[in-house]
Design an enzyme around this catalytic site. Structure first.
Site, mmCIF file in Angstrom:
data_model
loop_
_atom_site.group_PDB
_atom_site.id
_atom_site.type_symbol
_atom_site.label_atom_id
_atom_site.label_comp_id
_atom_site.label_asym_id
_atom_site.label_seq_id
_atom_site.Cartn_x
_atom_site.Cartn_y
_atom_site.Cartn_z
ATOM 1 N N ALA A 104 1.232 -1.051 -0.154
ATOM 2 C CA ALA A 104 -0.112 -0.248 -0.564
ATOM 3 C C ALA A 104 1.132 1.505 0.644
ATOM 4 O O ALA A 104 2.225 1.553 0.251
ATOM 5 C CB ALA A 104 -1.323 -0.212 1.014
ATOM 6 N N LYS A 148 8.722 2.173 -0.534
ATOM 7 C CA LYS A 148 8.362 1.512 -1.642
ATOM 8 C C LYS A 148 9.946 2.156 -2.254
ATOM 9 O O LYS A 148 11.131 1.473 -2.732
ATOM 10 C CB LYS A 148 7.869 1.665 -3.087
ATOM 11 N N GLU A 164 6.810 3.132 -9.561
ATOM 12 C CA GLU A 164 5.419 3.482 -9.566
ATOM 13 C C GLU A 164 5.259 2.109 -10.518
ATOM 14 O O GLU A 164 4.627 2.272 -12.115
ATOM 15 C CB GLU A 164 5.664 4.522 -10.641
ATOM 16 N N GLN A 203 3.645 -0.690 -10.935
ATOM 17 C CA GLN A 203 2.061 -0.532 -11.259
ATOM 18 C C GLN A 203 1.031 0.210 -13.502
ATOM 19 O O GLN A 203 0.171 -0.401 -13.039
ATOM 20 C CB GLN A 203 1.026 -0.068 -9.848
#
Length: 192
Positions: free
Chosen positions: A10, A15, A88, A90
């Site tokens: 999340a 990260k 990033e 995703q």
């Protein structure tokens, strides 16, 4: 042997901090990593990966039409690259995730991807879906909900702090727009 890693969590689990530490570790050993980040995320400036704790590094940008295999192969021709770091992730397409598997399998360069698993509706992002399917190693980075449990969901909020229940999958923002919560508080916030 090179492998592809997917570090997911999340928001606010560290990260980008972990990515920047990995980059530093390679550089400290005299190796050359290359960092990529999504062109659409310019919260901290264009072509930069930044962490909440103040670390920052320059990054190559990827867009929806970027052929990552070709980009990385060209960079590797000029100077040997020892690791590819993607922030990033995703926002990668299925094809771009496949291209990164080719970097691992044909160029023998490890690829470390960092990103969100799901969006504010609890749905997988395209890049995350294929990284979960094709990565050699999956690593969950953990953060906590306000109740102390592990946060594995993200709520998008409006200007009054109310949970938003619909909208575009991608809306760039940070702590002002998103809150990481446990599943129970996610369901409560959305009235489920």
């Amino acid at each position: 042997m090179a492998q592809m890693y997917f570090y997911y969590s999340a928001m606010n689990a560290g990260k980008s901090t972990t990515l920047l530490q990995s980059s530093f570790n390679y550089q400290e050993r005299g190796m050359t990593p290359v960092i990529f980040t999504a062109a659409l995320d310019d919260r901290y400036g264009i072509g930069k990966v930044s962490s909440r704790i103040g670390l920052q590094a320059e990054a190559q940008l990827f867009k929806a039409d970027t052929n990552l295999y070709q980009e990385i192969a060209a960079l590797n021709e000029v100077e040997k690259r020892h690791c590819i770091l993607v922030d990033e992730c995703q926002f990668l397409s299925k094809e771009q995730v496949y291209q990164l598997t080719e970097v691992v399998d044909k160029l023998h360069i490890p690829v470390l991807c960092y990103g969100l698993r799901t969006d504010f509706l609890g749905e997988l992002f395209e890049g995350s879906k294929y990284l979960l399917s094709w990565a050699d190693k999956l690593v969950e980075l953990k953060t906590i909900c306000h109740c102390g449990r592990k946060a594995n969901m993200v709520i998008r909020t409006d200007e009054h702090g109310n949970a938003i229940k619909e909208g575009d999958q991608v809306a760039i923002g940070g702590n002002d727009r998103y809150v990481s919560v446990c599943r129970q508080h996610y369901k409560e916030a959305l009235g489920k």
